[in-house]
Design an enzyme around this catalytic site. Structure first.
Site, PDB file in Angstrom:
ATOM      1  N   SER A 146       0.847  -1.194   0.000  1.00 15.30           N
ATOM      2  CA  SER A 146       0.000   0.000   0.000  1.00 15.30           C
ATOM      3  C   SER A 146       0.879   1.239   0.000  1.00 15.30           C
ATOM      4  O   SER A 146       1.977   1.227   0.573  1.00 15.30           O
ATOM      5  CB  SER A 146      -0.897   0.016   1.238  1.00 15.30           C
ATOM      6  OG  SER A 146      -1.508   1.280   1.412  1.00 15.30           O
ATOM      7  N   TYR A 159      -1.475   0.130  10.152  1.00 13.80           N
ATOM      8  CA  TYR A 159      -1.513  -0.400   8.782  1.00 13.80           C
ATOM      9  C   TYR A 159      -0.220  -0.069   8.039  1.00 13.80           C
ATOM     10  O   TYR A 159       0.376  -0.934   7.395  1.00 13.80           O
ATOM     11  CB  TYR A 159      -2.715   0.193   8.047  1.00 13.80           C
ATOM     12  CG  TYR A 159      -2.935  -0.349   6.657  1.00 13.80           C
ATOM     13  CD1 TYR A 159      -3.317  -1.664   6.455  1.00 13.80           C
ATOM     14  CD2 TYR A 159      -2.773   0.473   5.541  1.00 13.80           C
ATOM     15  CE1 TYR A 159      -3.537  -2.165   5.178  1.00 13.80           C
ATOM     16  CE2 TYR A 159      -2.995  -0.005   4.265  1.00 13.80           C
ATOM     17  CZ  TYR A 159      -3.371  -1.329   4.082  1.00 13.80           C
ATOM     18  OH  TYR A 159      -3.580  -1.812   2.812  1.00 13.80           O
TER      19      TYR A 159
END
Length: 249
Positions: A146, A159
Site C-alpha cells: 500500500s 496499517y
C-alpha cells in the site's frame, strides 16, 4: 501454451481469494491457464469463485483457512509438494486494515492481529513455499502492499507499519533469490480501488469513481508470467509503472 493461455500448466496460490483483489486475481490467473489454489476464510466465497473459474474454463483447488493458521500454511506447502512438486506463482494478497486510530489508543490484540495477517503470514508463506518456488522454472512471488507504507499519515500507523514491514520482507526475499534462482519477487501498490477495505477506511468516498480489482488483476497476472524479469521492485498501479526502492541520501 497458447497466447490465450500464457500460464497453462502453471500452479498458483492466491491468499485472500474470497473477495476484492484476491478474488479478481485468482479468476484472471485461471483464465490465463493457471491452476489456482485459492485460500480464504469463507468456504462459501471460495465456492462462488470456483463456480466462476469453472464457467470461464479454468480449474481451481479450494483451501479454506485463515492465514493466521500457520500450521495450515505448512500443510499447504506439504500438499503442493506431494501433488505437484513445485509452485510457479504465489500472490500474497490477504490483508487487514486494523484500527485507524492514534497509536496510543490501538488495542494490543488488534495490533497483534493486523501484524499477524499483513506481515507474519507472508513470512510463513515464504517459509513454507520457497522450496517449491525454487523448484519451478520461473517462480514468481507477488505481495500486495500500500502507498500507506511511505506516508506520514496520522492514525494510519498500524496499517502503514505492517505494510512497510511487508515491503522490507519481500525485498529481502528478492535479494536472497536474485541471480541464483529462477524466483522473481515483486510488490504491488494497488492505489485507490473499489474494495470493502477501502470503503471501511474511506466511508464517505464515492466508489463509483474508482478503478476496480478487475482492472488491476491483469497487471498482477503479467507480473506472474515466466517472461517477467524484474525483482525486488514495486509495481505502482496508479501510474502503471515499475519503481525501484532507493536508499535515503
Amino acid at each position: 501454451m497458447s497466447d490465450s493461455k500464457p500460464l497453462a500448466g502453471r500452479i498458483a496460490v492466491v491468499t485472500g481469494a474470497t473477495r476484492g483483489i484476491g478474488n479478481a486475481t485468482a479468476l484472471a490467473l485461471a483464465k490465463a491457464g493457471a491452476h489456482v489454489v485459492a485460500t480464504g476464510r469463507t468456504q462459501g466465497g471460495l465456492e462462488e469463485l470456483d463456480d466462476e473459474i469453472k464457467a470461464a474454463g479454468g480449474s481451481a483447488t479450494l483451501a479454506p483457512f485463515d492465514v493466521t493458521d500457520y500450521e495450515a500454511i505448512d500443510r499447504l506447502g506439504a500438499a503442493l509438494y506431494q501433488r505437484h512438486g513445485k509452485l510457479d506463482i504465489l500472490v500474497g494478497n490477504a490483508g487487514a486494515l486494523g484500527q485507524i486510530s492514534p497509536l496510543g489508543h490501538i488495542e494490543p490484540q488488534d495490533f497483534e492481529k493486523t501484524l499477524a495477517i499483513n506481515l507474519t503470514a507472508n513470512w510463513r508463506l515464504i517459509r513454507s513455499l520457497d522450496p517449491l518456488l525454487r523448484a519451478s522454472d520461473a517462480g514468481r512471488a507477488v505481495f500486495v502492499t500500500s502507498g500507506a507504507a511511505h506516508k506520514e499519515r496520522a492514525y494510519w500507523g498500524l496499517y502503514a507499519a505492517t505494510k512497510a514491514g511487508l515491503e522490507a520482507l519481500a525485498r529481502a526475499y528478492a535479494a536472497e533469490t536474485r541471480n541464483i534462482t529462477p524466483v522473481r519477487v515483486m510488490l504491488v501498490n494497488p492505489g485507490p480501488l473499489a474494495t470493502a477495505m477501502r470503503k471501511k477506511a474511506m466511508p464517505g468516498e464515492d466508489q463509483s469513481t474508482l478503478k476496480t480489482p478487475a482492472d488491476l488483476a491483469p497487471k498482477i497476472v503479467a507480473l506472474c508470467a515466466p517472461d517477467w524479469s524484474e525483482s525486488g521492485k514495486l509495481y505502482d498501479f496508479p501510474t502503471d509503472s515499475v519503481k525501484s526502492f532507493r536508499a535515503p541520501e
